[in-house]
Motif scaffolding. Structure first.
Motif, PDB file in Angstrom:
ATOM      1  N   MET A 335       3.629 -11.581  -0.808  1.00 16.52           N
ATOM      2  CA  MET A 335       4.625 -10.544  -0.520  1.00 16.52           C
ATOM      3  C   MET A 335       3.969  -9.433   0.292  1.00 16.52           C
ATOM      4  N   LYS A 336       4.764  -8.818   1.143  1.00 15.40           N
ATOM      5  CA  LYS A 336       4.282  -7.688   1.939  1.00 15.40           C
ATOM      6  C   LYS A 336       4.227  -6.439   1.061  1.00 15.40           C
ATOM      7  N   LEU A 337       3.252  -5.620   1.341  1.00 19.28           N
ATOM      8  CA  LEU A 337       3.117  -4.350   0.620  1.00 19.28           C
ATOM      9  C   LEU A 337       3.448  -3.205   1.572  1.00 19.28           C
ATOM     10  N   PRO A 338       4.115  -2.169   1.091  1.00 22.06           N
ATOM     11  CA  PRO A 338       4.567  -1.081   1.976  1.00 22.06           C
ATOM     12  C   PRO A 338       3.420  -0.221   2.489  1.00 22.06           C
ATOM     13  N   LYS A 339       3.618   0.325   3.693  1.00 23.58           N
ATOM     14  CA  LYS A 339       2.616   1.218   4.275  1.00 23.58           C
ATOM     15  C   LYS A 339       2.569   2.540   3.520  1.00 23.58           C
ATOM     16  N   HIS A 340       3.741   3.002   3.081  1.00 23.64           N
ATOM     17  CA  HIS A 340       3.840   4.272   2.353  1.00 23.64           C
ATOM     18  C   HIS A 340       4.471   3.977   0.995  1.00 23.64           C
ATOM     19  N   PRO A 341       3.677   3.482   0.051  1.00 19.38           N
ATOM     20  CA  PRO A 341       4.222   2.922  -1.192  1.00 19.38           C
ATOM     21  C   PRO A 341       4.739   3.924  -2.211  1.00 19.38           C
ATOM     22  N   PHE A 342       4.454   5.205  -2.028  1.00 19.13           N
ATOM     23  CA  PHE A 342       4.767   6.147  -3.100  1.00 19.13           C
ATOM     24  C   PHE A 342       5.972   7.042  -2.805  1.00 19.13           C
ATOM     25  N   SER A 343       6.705   6.729  -1.747  1.00 17.53           N
ATOM     26  CA  SER A 343       7.999   7.381  -1.576  1.00 17.53           C
ATOM     27  C   SER A 343       8.956   6.739  -2.579  1.00 17.53           C
ATOM     28  N   GLN A 344      10.014   7.430  -2.920  1.00 18.31           N
ATOM     29  CA  GLN A 344      10.931   6.927  -3.951  1.00 18.31           C
ATOM     30  C   GLN A 344      11.528   5.577  -3.569  1.00 18.31           C
ATOM     31  N   LYS A 345      11.947   5.462  -2.307  1.00 14.31           N
ATOM     32  CA  LYS A 345      12.578   4.233  -1.846  1.00 14.31           C
ATOM     33  C   LYS A 345      11.581   3.074  -1.839  1.00 14.31           C
ATOM     34  N   ALA A 346      10.384   3.310  -1.291  1.00 15.49           N
ATOM     35  CA  ALA A 346       9.373   2.266  -1.206  1.00 15.49           C
ATOM     36  C   ALA A 346       8.882   1.852  -2.582  1.00 15.49           C
ATOM     37  N   SER A 347       8.756   2.824  -3.471  1.00 14.76           N
ATOM     38  CA  SER A 347       8.287   2.537  -4.832  1.00 14.76           C
ATOM     39  C   SER A 347       9.270   1.637  -5.572  1.00 14.76           C
ATOM     40  N   ARG A 348      10.543   1.913  -5.403  1.00 13.32           N
ATOM     41  CA  ARG A 348      11.585   1.106  -6.039  1.00 13.32           C
ATOM     42  C   ARG A 348      11.595  -0.306  -5.463  1.00 13.32           C
ATOM     43  N   LYS A 349      11.464  -0.406  -4.140  1.00 19.16           N
ATOM     44  CA  LYS A 349      11.437  -1.714  -3.477  1.00 19.16           C
ATOM     45  C   LYS A 349      10.206  -2.512  -3.928  1.00 19.16           C
ATOM     46  N   LEU A 350       9.064  -1.858  -4.060  1.00 15.53           N
ATOM     47  CA  LEU A 350       7.845  -2.519  -4.498  1.00 15.53           C
ATOM     48  C   LEU A 350       8.006  -3.062  -5.919  1.00 15.53           C
ATOM     49  N   GLU A 351       8.613  -2.286  -6.784  1.00 16.78           N
ATOM     50  CA  GLU A 351       8.854  -2.711  -8.169  1.00 16.78           C
ATOM     51  C   GLU A 351       9.741  -3.961  -8.196  1.00 16.78           C
ATOM     52  N   GLU A 352      10.795  -3.950  -7.395  1.00 18.18           N
ATOM     53  CA  GLU A 352      11.716  -5.084  -7.341  1.00 18.18           C
ATOM     54  C   GLU A 352      11.018  -6.338  -6.814  1.00 18.18           C
ATOM     55  N   ASP A 353      10.198  -6.175  -5.776  1.00 17.46           N
ATOM     56  CA  ASP A 353       9.497  -7.316  -5.188  1.00 17.46           C
ATOM     57  C   ASP A 353       8.487  -7.910  -6.167  1.00 17.46           C
ATOM     58  N   LEU A 354       7.811  -7.058  -6.897  1.00 19.19           N
ATOM     59  CA  LEU A 354       6.849  -7.537  -7.886  1.00 19.19           C
ATOM     60  C   LEU A 354       7.549  -8.294  -9.014  1.00 19.19           C
ATOM     61  N   GLU A 355       8.704  -7.794  -9.427  1.00 24.28           N
ATOM     62  CA  GLU A 355       9.469  -8.478 -10.482  1.00 24.28           C
ATOM     63  C   GLU A 355       9.922  -9.855 -10.007  1.00 24.28           C
ATOM     64  N   LYS A 356      10.353  -9.953  -8.740  1.00 21.01           N
ATOM     65  CA  LYS A 356      10.770 -11.246  -8.179  1.00 21.01           C
ATOM     66  C   LYS A 356       9.574 -12.203  -8.107  1.00 21.01           C
ATOM     67  N   LEU A 357       8.419 -11.668  -7.748  1.00 25.43           N
ATOM     68  CA  LEU A 357       7.216 -12.482  -7.663  1.00 25.43           C
ATOM     69  C   LEU A 357       6.847 -13.047  -9.034  1.00 25.43           C
ATOM     70  N   VAL A 358       6.930 -12.227 -10.055  1.00 27.81           N
ATOM     71  CA  VAL A 358       6.628 -12.673 -11.420  1.00 27.81           C
ATOM     72  C   VAL A 358       7.593 -13.777 -11.842  1.00 27.81           C
ATOM     73  N   GLU A 359       8.865 -13.631 -11.499  1.00 27.21           N
ATOM     74  CA  GLU A 359       9.858 -14.658 -11.839  1.00 27.21           C
ATOM     75  C   GLU A 359       9.513 -15.986 -11.173  1.00 27.21           C
ATOM     76  N   LYS A 360       9.119 -15.928  -9.900  1.00 27.11           N
ATOM     77  CA  LYS A 360       8.744 -17.146  -9.175  1.00 27.11           C
ATOM     78  C   LYS A 360       7.525 -17.809  -9.811  1.00 27.11           C
ATOM     79  N   LEU A 361       6.567 -16.987 -10.202  1.00 26.65           N
ATOM     80  CA  LEU A 361       5.352 -17.513 -10.820  1.00 26.65           C
ATOM     81  C   LEU A 361       5.668 -18.251 -12.118  1.00 26.65           C
ATOM     82  N   TYR A 362       6.508 -17.636 -12.951  1.00 23.66           N
ATOM     83  CA  TYR A 362       6.811 -18.255 -14.235  1.00 23.66           C
ATOM     84  C   TYR A 362       7.688 -19.494 -14.071  1.00 23.66           C
TER      85      TYR A 362
END
Length: 370
Positions: A335-362
């Motif tokens: 998965m791609k990681l954001p350039k500016h990860p700590f803005s509210q929008k980017a942080s929320r998107k990062l959380e969602e992407d990580l959750e999707k990644l975990v689902e795929k792994l399991y």
């Protein structure tokens, strides 16, 4: 124990092997998904070996190996060891002068194209090409279909110009009457082609190939076919390099089995960090936190390296990473990681992407266990 017997004891795992001579110097570095299977092949009948391999095996007195968890690590480690050690037989088998670039002397009144191996600051450069022969073929293709000078002659006040001009292969940059604007347009077309922006030459070659085949001129059709394949290769290569250059940070996870996984943090097209983690008995929530713990220190460490064109020193590893991640591997996720990860929008998107990644792994772990 002789080397043939020693090779039979190697693990059937991914890794890198280093061939050594009588002075204990590393003379060749290779990699394999299966060390035992690959290294054993070197000690079989010499009739099945190439002359260069046969010559190398005549001086090999020992070998050592390094086991890796994944094929990706073996590929990257091999690449780095070759650059660091510069083994004689790796250079010999490559049979190349080094990375080549196509140079356009854009600052000249009538620019010309050439192949160089050590880029300077002036002009435009396209590459690097791992094989100089590939750069030469592309340069020949450009000279055939774009009216650009081949000669390096100064402008001739009188006379008929160089042979290429007389054969209508260029616009005559060596004669006083050459149309500067028309010549610059040819240069612009060539630049667009090299950058992968202009598809007109591909369309032209496709049409010419089809027309030649329809007229049963199969020799001509074959020439156009080969030129079209070369143009397509260049186009795809430019897309690959642009993708690599644009992507800054990536997280990749490769399942080793249903119980372990390897995490990779990729920054600026380099393998930046890796870690093996246990999966057995771990909840999705715990795994999610472990992924965050892996990536957040890197995201906090601001990527200050400016976006720039891919250099030859980074090309090999960058292409290894790109093609490995693009490959159809069921146990590999990225998965791609954001350039500016700590803005509210980017942080929320990062959380969602990580959750999707975990689902795929399991989900994939479930498939492995079944």
């Amino acid at each position: 124990m002789n080397l043939k017997e020693k090779a039979k004891l190697l693990p059937e795992k991914a890794g890198v092997y280093l061939m050594k001579d009588a002075m204990d110097h590393v003379i060749y570095v290779g990699k394999s998904k299966n060390l035992r299977q690959r290294v054993k092949q070197y000690f079989q009948s010499m009739k099945s070996q190439s002359p260069k391999v046969e010559r190398m095996m005549g001086v090999v007195k020992d070998f050592q190996y390094i086991v890796t968890d994944t094929e990706l690590e073996a590929l990257v480690l091999e690449c780095r060891l070759i650059k660091e050690i510069k083994p004689f037989y790796n250079r010999l088998m490559k049979n190349d002068q080094g990375y080549a670039y196509i140079h356009i002397s854009i600052e000249d009144e009538f620019p010309r194209l050439s192949i160089v191996y050590n880029p300077a600051d002036q002009g435009l450069y396209f590459g690097p090409f791992a094989k100089s022969s590939m750069a030469e073929k592309i340069l020949e293709l450009i000279h055939k279909y774009f009216q650009i000078r081949r000669c390096s002659s100064q402008r001739i006040p009188k006379g008929g110009g160089c042979l290429n001009y007389q054969l209508h292969n260029c616009l005559g940059a060596c004669i006083e009457s050459c149309d500067h604007k028309a010549y610059r347009e040819e240069i612009d077309k060539a630049v667009s082609f090299l950058e992968g922006r202009d598809q007109s030459l591909l369309i032209f070659l496709q049409e010419k190939m089809a027309a030649a085949a329809a007229q049963l001129e199969y020799h001509k059709a074959a020439i156009y076919r080969d030129e079209l394949a070369l143009a397509k290769m260049l186009n795809q290569r430019q897309k690959t390099i642009k993708t690599i250059e644009k992507q800054r940070d990536l997280l990749a996870v490769e399942l080793l089995n249903g119980k372990q996984a390897k995490l990779f943090y990729i920054r600026n097209y380099k393998l930046w960090l890796k870690r093996r983690i246990l999966l057995e008995g771990k909840s999705k929530e715990v795994l999610l936190e472990e992924l965050k713990e892996f990536i957040f220190p890197q995201l906090n460490e601001k990527n200050t390296e400016k976006q720039k064109r891919l250099k030859r020193e980074a090309l090999d590893e960058a292409q290894i990473l790109y093609h490995y991640l693009q490959g159809k591997r069921k146990n590999l996720f990225s998965m791609k990681l954001p350039k500016h990860p700590f803005s509210q929008k980017a942080s929320r998107k990062l959380e969602e992407d990580l959750e999707k990644l975990v689902e795929k792994l399991y989900h994939q772990i479930g498939c492995i266990e079944e």
